[in-house]
Design an enzyme around this catalytic site. Structure first.
Site, mmCIF file in Angstrom:
data_model
loop_
_atom_site.group_PDB
_atom_site.id
_atom_site.type_symbol
_atom_site.label_atom_id
_atom_site.label_comp_id
_atom_site.label_asym_id
_atom_site.label_seq_id
_atom_site.Cartn_x
_atom_site.Cartn_y
_atom_site.Cartn_z
ATOM 1 N N ASP A 4 0.826 -1.207 0.000
ATOM 2 C CA ASP A 4 0.000 0.000 0.000
ATOM 3 C C ASP A 4 0.866 1.265 0.000
ATOM 4 O OD1 ASP A 4 -2.289 1.474 0.073
ATOM 5 O OD2 ASP A 4 -2.674 1.210 2.208
ATOM 6 N N ASN A 33 -10.675 -2.990 -6.484
ATOM 7 C CA ASN A 33 -9.871 -1.991 -7.201
ATOM 8 C C ASN A 33 -10.439 -1.609 -8.575
ATOM 9 O OD1 ASN A 33 -6.660 -3.139 -5.885
ATOM 10 N ND2 ASN A 33 -7.980 -1.497 -5.170
HETATM 11 C C1 FPP Z 1 -2.070 0.187 -3.336
HETATM 12 O O1 FPP Z 1 -1.591 1.505 -3.276
HETATM 13 C C2 FPP Z 1 -1.526 -0.471 -4.523
HETATM 14 C C3 FPP Z 1 -2.260 -1.048 -5.494
HETATM 15 C C4 FPP Z 1 -3.725 -1.098 -5.503
HETATM 16 C C5 FPP Z 1 -1.620 -1.634 -6.696
HETATM 17 C C6 FPP Z 1 -0.371 -2.426 -6.433
HETATM 18 C C7 FPP Z 1 0.373 -2.577 -7.690
HETATM 19 C C8 FPP Z 1 1.711 -2.699 -7.807
HETATM 20 C C9 FPP Z 1 2.623 -2.749 -6.668
HETATM 21 C C10 FPP Z 1 2.380 -2.739 -9.122
HETATM 22 C C11 FPP Z 1 1.955 -3.749 -10.077
HETATM 23 C C12 FPP Z 1 1.882 -5.144 -9.611
HETATM 24 C C13 FPP Z 1 2.502 -6.194 -10.180
HETATM 25 C C14 FPP Z 1 2.187 -7.571 -9.727
HETATM 26 C C15 FPP Z 1 3.506 -6.031 -11.205
HETATM 27 P P1 FPP Z 1 -2.627 2.711 -3.365
HETATM 28 O O2 FPP Z 1 -2.781 3.101 -4.786
HETATM 29 O O3 FPP Z 1 -3.916 2.339 -2.701
HETATM 30 O O4 FPP Z 1 -1.885 3.812 -2.556
HETATM 31 P P2 FPP Z 1 -2.542 4.974 -1.680
HETATM 32 O O5 FPP Z 1 -3.244 4.297 -0.539
HETATM 33 O O6 FPP Z 1 -1.369 5.780 -1.244
HETATM 34 O O7 FPP Z 1 -3.477 5.737 -2.576
#
Ligand code: FPP
Length: 254
Positions: free
Chosen positions: A35, A83
């Site tokens: 996250d 998501n």
């Molecule tokens: C959460 O951070 C992250 C995600 C929903 C996506 C995770 C994706 C990756 C790490 C990259 C791609 C994955 C692979 C398997 C190559 P957030 O966007 O909710 O962060 P925030 O809470 O700060 O808004």
């Protein structure tokens, strides 16, 4: 024990002996809620997509680090069933980063002898992503090193609902479920051969499970850090493992 661990973590190269010295202290299965990509990007005046790109880079480094430390299973929460509610351009960017990750790091994953597996629903997954999933799983199926399990289009409650449907379909009409217990139910989960996670790590400070491995994490130790996922480094993983070693796992006993 902690002395042995800190020596293990300071060493640059880990021989089999090092791994043996630390045996029993490195969790066999670690789950990570990756996250904070969005906040990381916002702090730098960048788009959320750039945050996810750097998040992918952190995933590459942490997969290698976990492999070097002797972790057997690493399950990462890459995309939840919830998501899809994000803006369409962000969803598109995550899908593109996913495709790029498995193309760009194909050789690197092979060099780690890493077996790649996915858990989640395959409904609504774009065709090119599905092809990547099938290729990454099939070409790595015989590998013996770390298993990188990518929770993608995954929801913990959905997994339990799917397991119930799977159990009913398998048993057929009029089946008697009176003998169903936790162990026999487990075989209907997405990856029944994978042991439950010992440790769940969450980056960026939130103290919740967000529908991640709801069944499997019933007795997992939790470790939360304020570090945002793109900044998460091997040292943070080591800190989590050291802290895990100070826990007294009682599984409901005394
Ligand atoms: C959460 O951070 C992250 C995600 C929903 C996506 C995770 C994706 C990756 C790490 C990259 C791609 C994955 C692979 C398997 C190559 P957030 O966007 O909710 O962060 P925030 O809470 O700060 O808004």
């Amino acid at each position: 024990m902690l002395d042995k661990l800190s020596k293990f973590f300071k060493a640059k190269v880990h021989t089999d002996e090092d791994k043996q010295a630390a045996a029993g202290v490195v969790p066999k299965h670690i789950g990570i809620i990756m996250d904070g990509n969005g906040r990381w990007a916002k702090n730098r005046g960048l788009s959320r997509s750039v945050g996810h790109r750097f998040g992918g880079e952190a995933l590459r480094k942490i997969t290698r680090a976990a492999s070097e430390l002797g972790v057997s299973y690493l399950t990462v929460y890459a995309f939840s069933t919830e998501n899809w509610k994000r803006p369409a351009d962000e969803v598109r960017a995550i899908m593109a980063i996913f495709l790029e990750f498995f193309a760009r790091y194909r050789e690197e994953l092979r060099s780690m002898d890493c077996r790649v597996r996915f858990m989640g629903s395959r409904d609504n997954v774009p065709e090119d992503v599905l092809e990547t999933i099938i290729l990454a799983e099939s070409e790595s199926a015989e590998r013996q090193g770390i298993q990188l399990i990518v929770a993608f289009n995954y929801g913990g409650r959905q997994e339990i609902v799917d397991a119930v449907k799977h159990a009913v379909e398998t048993a057929g009409d009029g089946a008697d479920f009176s003998h169903l217990d936790e162990e026999s139910f487990r075989q209907f989960l997405y990856l029944p051969d994978v042991p439950d996670p010992d440790l769940i790590i969450r980056s960026s400070g939130e103290m919740r499970m967000s529908n991640f491995l709801i069944w499997e994490a019933a007795y997992s130790e939790l470790w939360v850090t304020d570090v945002l996922w793109p900044d998460f480094a091997k040292e943070d993983l080591q800190r989590a493992i050291s802290d895990y070693n100070s826990r007294n796992r009682r599984y409901g006993g005394v």
